[in-house]
Design an enzyme around this catalytic site. Structure first.
Site, mmCIF file in Angstrom:
data_model
loop_
_atom_site.group_PDB
_atom_site.id
_atom_site.type_symbol
_atom_site.label_atom_id
_atom_site.label_comp_id
_atom_site.label_asym_id
_atom_site.label_seq_id
_atom_site.Cartn_x
_atom_site.Cartn_y
_atom_site.Cartn_z
ATOM 1 N N GLU A 92 0.862 -1.184 0.000
ATOM 2 C CA GLU A 92 0.000 0.000 0.000
ATOM 3 C C GLU A 92 0.894 1.228 0.000
ATOM 4 O O GLU A 92 1.648 1.444 0.941
ATOM 5 C CB GLU A 92 -0.929 -0.014 1.216
ATOM 6 C CG GLU A 92 -1.885 -1.195 1.192
ATOM 7 C CD GLU A 92 -3.021 -1.083 2.198
ATOM 8 O OE1 GLU A 92 -3.285 0.034 2.684
ATOM 9 O OE2 GLU A 92 -3.631 -2.123 2.496
ATOM 10 N N ASP A 150 -9.988 -1.476 -1.216
ATOM 11 C CA ASP A 150 -9.387 -0.709 -0.136
ATOM 12 C C ASP A 150 -10.490 0.150 0.464
ATOM 13 O O ASP A 150 -11.380 0.618 -0.248
ATOM 14 C CB ASP A 150 -8.229 0.164 -0.619
ATOM 15 C CG ASP A 150 -7.319 0.502 0.548
ATOM 16 O OD1 ASP A 150 -6.517 -0.363 0.954
ATOM 17 O OD2 ASP A 150 -7.434 1.624 1.100
HETATM 18 P P1 ITT Z 1 -6.529 -5.901 2.875
HETATM 19 O O1 ITT Z 1 -5.768 -4.625 2.535
HETATM 20 O O2 ITT Z 1 -5.625 -7.092 2.984
HETATM 21 O O3 ITT Z 1 -7.712 -6.118 1.985
HETATM 22 P P2 ITT Z 1 -7.067 -4.498 5.348
HETATM 23 O O4 ITT Z 1 -7.917 -4.752 6.536
HETATM 24 O O5 ITT Z 1 -5.635 -4.125 5.566
HETATM 25 O O6 ITT Z 1 -7.162 -5.746 4.360
HETATM 26 P P3 ITT Z 1 -7.579 -1.902 4.212
HETATM 27 O O7 ITT Z 1 -6.143 -1.553 4.109
HETATM 28 O O8 ITT Z 1 -8.503 -1.572 3.091
HETATM 29 O O9 ITT Z 1 -7.798 -3.433 4.464
HETATM 30 O O10 ITT Z 1 -8.113 -1.245 5.567
HETATM 31 C C1 ITT Z 1 -9.450 -1.100 5.757
HETATM 32 C C2 ITT Z 1 -9.717 -0.949 7.237
HETATM 33 O O11 ITT Z 1 -10.780 0.008 7.395
HETATM 34 C C3 ITT Z 1 -10.211 -2.237 7.844
HETATM 35 O O12 ITT Z 1 -9.137 -3.049 8.312
HETATM 36 C C4 ITT Z 1 -11.120 -1.729 8.951
HETATM 37 O O13 ITT Z 1 -10.351 -1.372 10.081
HETATM 38 C C5 ITT Z 1 -11.695 -0.457 8.341
HETATM 39 N N1 ITT Z 1 -12.963 -0.777 7.638
HETATM 40 C C6 ITT Z 1 -13.185 -0.780 6.298
HETATM 41 N N2 ITT Z 1 -14.439 -1.184 6.024
HETATM 42 C C7 ITT Z 1 -15.011 -1.447 7.199
HETATM 43 C C8 ITT Z 1 -16.267 -1.925 7.581
HETATM 44 O O14 ITT Z 1 -17.197 -2.256 6.687
HETATM 45 N N3 ITT Z 1 -16.514 -2.085 8.879
HETATM 46 C C9 ITT Z 1 -15.592 -1.778 9.793
HETATM 47 N N4 ITT Z 1 -14.374 -1.342 9.540
HETATM 48 C C10 ITT Z 1 -14.064 -1.177 8.240
#
Ligand code: ITT
Length: 199
Positions: A38, A66
């Site tokens: 990222e 993301d």
């Molecule tokens: P990947 O990149 O491996 O897909 P990640 O969890 O690291 O997984 P992101 O970098 O996109 O994903 O971070 C998104 C974060 O935002 C996620 O870990 C949650 O903390 C928050 N988030 C996103 N959508 C959400 C939702 O529907 N409900 C609660 N928290 C959410």
């Protein structure tokens, strides 16, 4: 034949939602657990492009996503850093920061699809507020502290199906599902025309 989409992510909560959201389109979701690079940028679209770039080796339809929680009174923080900030802080410091600031917030997601050299991006957003305290056991991440607009309960207090009706992810994934289903139908028509022409 059911079309399979490979969802590349480390997040099991996202995967569960993505699988449910694509089911109505007759798509099967295969989960590939992989940490994707990222870049240091506040733009969620740029992060998705970088993730799509890193999955060029995966064949067939590939899906990445993301997302994050954006709080305008904190200049959009934690935004693209949401996952990392939750890991190191939990909810406590966010509540502290919001004691004297407006609590409006929104979840944003951008889904990215790749097939060979072609890519497509699909955004989604849901507005709401940060709850006074964490509540509920469903969902993942910031769900216990996010109350969607027009509601009184957090995303973690409502059933997954209800969250999926209105979430940032559902908007992004439904658009991706529609595109996939229409391209899939077009491919089938082409295949069947070719078969008939040969017969
Ligand atoms: P990947 O990149 O491996 O897909 P990640 O969890 O690291 O997984 P992101 O970098 O996109 O994903 O971070 C998104 C974060 O935002 C996620 O870990 C949650 O903390 C928050 N988030 C996103 N959508 C959400 C939702 O529907 N409900 C609660 N928290 C959410």
């Amino acid at each position: 034949m059911v079309t399979t989409v490979t969802f590349v992510s480390t997040n099991a909560g996202k995967y569960r939602e993505v699988r449910e959201l694509l089911r109505p389109f007759g798509l099967r979701v295969r989960w590939k657990r992989r940490t994707l690079p990222e870049p240091q940028t506040a733009k969620i679209e740029e992060v998705v492009r970088s993730k799509l770039n890193a999955v060029r080796d995966v064949t067939g339809w590939v899906l990445v996503e993301d997302s994050g929680l954006f709080i305008p009174s904190l200049n959009g923080f934690p935004g693209v850093y949401s996952a990392h900030i939750l890991d190191i802080w939990g909810f406590g410091p966010l509540f502290e920061l919001l004691k004297r600031r407006p609590r409006a917030a929104s979840f944003r997601a951008v889904a990215g699809l790749r097939r060979g050299r072609r890519i497509w991006l699909f955004p989604g957003e849901v507005r709401g507020t940060i709850a006074p305290r964490a509540a509920g056991k469903n969902g993942f991440g910031y769900d216990p502290i996010f109350i969607p607009e027009g509601g009184t309960r957090t995303f973690a207090q409502i059933p997954a199906a209800e969250k999926n009706e209105r979430s940032h992810r559902s908007q992004a994934l439904r658009a991706a599902g529609q595109l996939l289903a229409s391209l899939d139908a077009r491919d089938r028509r082409r295949r069947s025309r070719r078969t008939k022409a040969r017969a």
